[in-house]
Design a protein around this motif. Structure first.
Motif, mmCIF file in Angstrom:
data_model
loop_
_atom_site.group_PDB
_atom_site.id
_atom_site.type_symbol
_atom_site.label_atom_id
_atom_site.label_comp_id
_atom_site.label_asym_id
_atom_site.label_seq_id
_atom_site.Cartn_x
_atom_site.Cartn_y
_atom_site.Cartn_z
ATOM 1 N N UNK A 84 -9.932 2.318 -10.599
ATOM 2 C CA UNK A 84 -8.861 1.353 -9.997
ATOM 3 C C UNK A 84 -7.907 2.312 -9.121
ATOM 4 N N UNK A 85 -7.498 3.421 -9.649
ATOM 5 C CA UNK A 85 -6.541 4.356 -9.070
ATOM 6 C C UNK A 85 -7.298 4.852 -7.714
ATOM 7 N N UNK A 86 -8.607 5.134 -7.843
ATOM 8 C CA UNK A 86 -9.034 5.601 -6.655
ATOM 9 C C UNK A 86 -9.642 4.668 -5.516
ATOM 10 N N UNK A 87 -9.602 3.572 -6.095
ATOM 11 C CA UNK A 87 -9.915 2.246 -5.119
ATOM 12 C C UNK A 87 -8.513 2.092 -4.447
ATOM 13 N N UNK A 88 -7.522 2.334 -5.082
ATOM 14 C CA UNK A 88 -6.092 1.965 -4.343
ATOM 15 C C UNK A 88 -6.054 2.957 -3.227
ATOM 16 N N UNK A 89 -6.099 4.430 -3.705
ATOM 17 C CA UNK A 89 -6.127 5.617 -2.774
ATOM 18 C C UNK A 89 -6.832 5.215 -1.465
ATOM 19 N N UNK A 90 -8.252 4.851 -1.755
ATOM 20 C CA UNK A 90 -9.086 4.533 -0.568
ATOM 21 C C UNK A 90 -8.650 3.543 0.417
ATOM 22 N N UNK A 91 -7.992 2.661 -0.283
ATOM 23 C CA UNK A 91 -7.502 1.552 0.576
ATOM 24 C C UNK A 91 -6.289 1.930 1.437
ATOM 25 N N UNK A 92 -5.259 2.663 0.699
ATOM 26 C CA UNK A 92 -4.380 3.310 1.458
ATOM 27 C C UNK A 92 -4.629 4.157 2.403
#
Length: 774
Positions: free
Chosen positions: A748-756
């Motif tokens: 979940x954290x990685x997905x948020x970082x990629x989205x940002x």
């Protein structure tokens, strides 16, 4: 009174200050005029309907009976209240003669009964009237307060355009008054002091206080508030008991008592008592902590919202003589670890006196042996009352006193931002000295922090409130003692603990060296400044320091060196400098005799010093010898342990020690008594203060077993100093109602970082395209 009417009244009265007092009074002084005029108009409204009847009674007493001093009883009977006004004027009729306004206004004030005159005095109203008259605004202010656009009467009224204006209840009077105080304080950037308690909180407190004993109330009830403010808690309690539609069914006679230290709020409270027909003499003025106005009384019910985070230093001289408690209200009898009962201090830190008000109420409880009901207490506190103060300290002793006497029934955590001028978390404490069977030995904690509804418009810091459903929900949880996510029941002992001191032996090495001997030239307490003085003035320090006094004092001021008057006197004393020089010379003689041998056993070094002093026929005072020993020694973990004392213990002495320690002879090392090769002799080692530690042991655990399990495996040579063992009490809502929130997964954290990153990349491309176009 609803919030809309409340806000309109406040706004109108606030506008009087802006309309009439601007450029006449400084803004910070508006309150000195508006608040007393507000109260005066309220009393005026109450007396208007009976004005003629009172004047007829005055005429009868003076003309027909020939009395020079009026009898107050018939006048109160005619007015319908416990106060009256014998002047021919009302506030409205004063406006009929503007040229004589000030004189007539003073005549109007003179016509009040003595109890109202005291209120006027506390408001300093005559002085304010003089200032308004000089500034030619007295007429305008009175005219605004008697305007038909506001209604300060307990009866509904009509505005000039025919609109219905709701009645102002006594509680509503308190709300308007406190809101005005809050606004004035905000204008002046001041703290508002005591926090006015929202009505829904008072409603909850009265539910918790009275419902458990509903149907068992005595025929006469006394209610006390030691920090009564404007009297809202007292009047609401009375209403709760006497209102046919209230929560309690009784015909009991109710008597209200209170004390208030603020002159303005005292005045409004006393006027409320008058308005309701209660005895205003039961409301006292002054500091509750400084003087015990009700020392001979006990009360059935007590409730209060005392000031928190407020210093009681000004009251300390009435409570303590030095360190000794002189006021029995703040003195408790508690057992120490050994079971011996001692008189203990029950005063918290001087910066926060709220728990002293709890002790005041505890002191006023009726004994169940004399009154079957006993006494019940509801008191609002902030979080510091739950946990501040170390074991054995005043705050902890207060908690221990009320918990070990089994008086605490429940503590309820309220939502934040519930009060008008503070956003901190608050708690309601419920105490009783006659608990029901199912509550004995137990304390209920209720976490109501999430039970609230938001206000459409903030009232100061207040942005939420307890709805009637929330009040009912909390009350039902309390009455049922349910155990769930927001309500938990604990044993009293669950909140207690032992604070034990764990010591380790001091290990010192010692040696005479030129540098250590030279250090004795200077007094230890002022070593650095002494070194500077000697470097600057040399041997002048032994002859005449007066000539250098100004330079020394200038250096102290310039370097902002903190030094006591006693140490400053020592620094400038030739005698003290000579004493230190003589001590240094003695140390040199000892060094010459003993040599520069390194002693890894400090005990041997001390014996060597003592024998050498004796052979050299040198006599030193204990402090002087200690200074030499301290200068020549240092901590070294490889050195031998320092012996404090060797005890000879046998027979009864040994049995007494073992009994006191609750130990067998094999356990003595755990308590700092180490056996020697010589029978019945035990070594007590000097403790190293730098290695000293403390442990918190749950009250229901055995201290010795805890030590053996948690400490001894890690520090083999440690021992417990049981003489320093203290008993403390703390209550932690966070501990008992903590909810673990699982960490988010790495995915979940990685997905948020990629989205940002993708969003940022898009913004950069747009920006670069824009710059390229430029």
């Amino acid at each position: 009174m609803d919030h809309t009417a409340h806000n309109k009244l406040v706004s109108f009265i606030w506008s009087i200050a802006d309309d009439c007092l601007r450029d006449v009074f400084v803004r910070g002084k508006y309150r000195d005029v508006i608040l007393p005029m507000f109260v005066l108009r309220r009393l005026d409204c109450l007396l208007e309907p009976s004005k003629e009847a009172v004047l007829q009674e005055v005429k009868y007493q003076r003309e027909e009976v020939g009395m020079t001093v009026l009898d107050s009883s018939p006048l109160c009977e005619e007015s319908g209240y416990v106060f009256y006004n014998t002047s021919l004027f009302t506030l409205k009729s004063l406006l009929n003669n503007p040229s004589q306004l000030e004189a007539n206004f003073n005549n109007y004030l003179d016509g009040f009964s003595d109890n109202v005159k005291e209120i006027i005095q506390h408001f300093d109203l005559r002085s304010q009237a003089r200032k308004m008259a000089v500034a030619d605004v007295l007429f305008d202010v009175i005219e605004k307060f008697v305007s038909p656009e506001i209604n300060l009467s307990p009866e509904p009224g009509r505005a000039s355009d025919g609109r219905l204006l709701p009645a102002l209840t006594n509680l509503g009077m308190g709300y308007v008054f406190e809101e005005l105080i809050r606004k004035f304080n905000e204008e002046n950037n001041e703290e508002a002091g005591e926090h006015f308690t929202p009505r829904e909180v008072i409603h909850l407190m009265t539910n918790l206080l009275f419902k458990p004993v509903n149907g068992n109330l005595p025929p006469v009830l006394t209610i006390y508030d030691p920090a009564c403010g404007s009297g809202g808690m007292l009047t609401e309690s009375e209403k709760y008991i006497t209102d046919p539609e209230g929560g309690v069914k009784t015909t009991a006679d109710v008597y209200l008592y209170g004390k208030e230290v603020n002159g303005e709020t005292y005045a409004i409270c006393k006027s409320d008592m008058m308005i309701k027909g209660n005895d205003p003499e039961n409301i006292k003025f002054g500091s509750t902590l400084a003087t015990d106005e009700f020392s001979s009384m006990k009360f059935d019910f007590m409730l209060s919202n005392p000031p928190y985070g407020k210093s009681w230093s000004s009251d300390a001289k009435f409570i303590k003589d030095g360190k000794e408690i002189v006021d029995p209200r703040f003195m408790v009898r508690l057992e120490d670890y050994w079971g011996d009962e001692n008189t203990e201090d029950a005063t918290p830190a001087s910066s926060d006196g709220q728990l002293l008000f709890l002790m005041e109420m505890v002191n006023k409880m009726k004994s169940p042996s004399s009154s079957p009901l006993g006494s019940r207490i509801a008191c609002v506190h902030n979080g510091s009352s739950l946990f501040t103060g170390d074991a054995g300290g005043g705050a902890s002793n207060i908690r221990r006193h009320v918990i070990e006497n089994d008086w605490v029934e429940a503590i309820i955590q309220l939502p934040t931002n519930l009060f008008y001028n503070t956003g901190i978390t608050t708690y309601i404490w419920i105490l009783s000295n006659n608990k029901s069977t199912e509550r004995r030995g137990k304390i209920q904690l209720i976490n109501a922090s999430e039970l609230y509804r938001a206000l459409r418009k903030n009232l100061g810091a207040k942005n939420c409130e307890l709805s009637p459903d929330h009040v009912d929900q909390i009350t039902k949880l309390y009455l049922s003692m349910d155990q769930n996510e927001i309500s938990k029941v604990f044993k009293n002992s669950d909140f207690g603990y032992y604070k034990i001191v764990v010591d380790r032996p001091l290990r010192l090495a010692a040696q005479f060296t030129p540098e250590r001997i030279a250090s004795l030239r200077f007094m230890p307490a002022i070593r650095e400044i002494s070194e500077w003085a000697y470097a600057k003035f040399g041997d002048d320090v032994y002859e005449d320091l007066k000539q250098h006094k100004d330079r020394i004092e200038s250096y102290i001021d310039r370097e902002e060196i903190s030094i006591t008057a006693k140490n400053k006197g020592a620094l400038l004393s030739v005698t003290r400098w000579r004493e230190q020089k003589k001590l240094m010379e003695v140390a040199q003689r000892l060094a010459d005799a003993i040599g520069d041998e390194l002693f890894m056993d400090y005990n041997v070094f001390v014996d060597k010093i003592n024998s050498t002093l004796k052979s050299l026929k040198i006599k030193l005072a204990a402090p002087q010898k200690k200074q030499i020993l301290n200068a020549m020694s240092w901590r070294d973990e490889n050195a031998e342990k320092v012996i404090k004392k060797v005890h000879k213990l046998k027979g009864d002495k040994l049995d007494q020690l073992l009994d006191r320690l609750r130990a067998d002879e094999d356990d003595l090392p755990d308590y700092g008594y180490y056996p020697t090769d010589k029978k019945d002799h035990f070594i007590e080692y000097e403790a190293d203060s730098e290695l000293r530690d403390s442990e918190v042991v749950p009250l229901e655990e055995d201290v010795h077993e805890y030590f053996l399990r948690e400490v001894r495996p890690h520090v083999e040579e440690a021992w417990i100093d049981l003489e320093k063992t203290k008993i403390g009490y703390q209550i932690s809502f966070n501990k008992h109602f903590y909810k673990h929130t699982p960490l988010r997964s790495l995915e979940e954290v990685a997905a948020d970082i990629l989205q940002l990153e993708s969003e940022t990349d898009g913004l950069l491309k747009k920006l670069m395209n824009f710059e390229g176009a430029q």
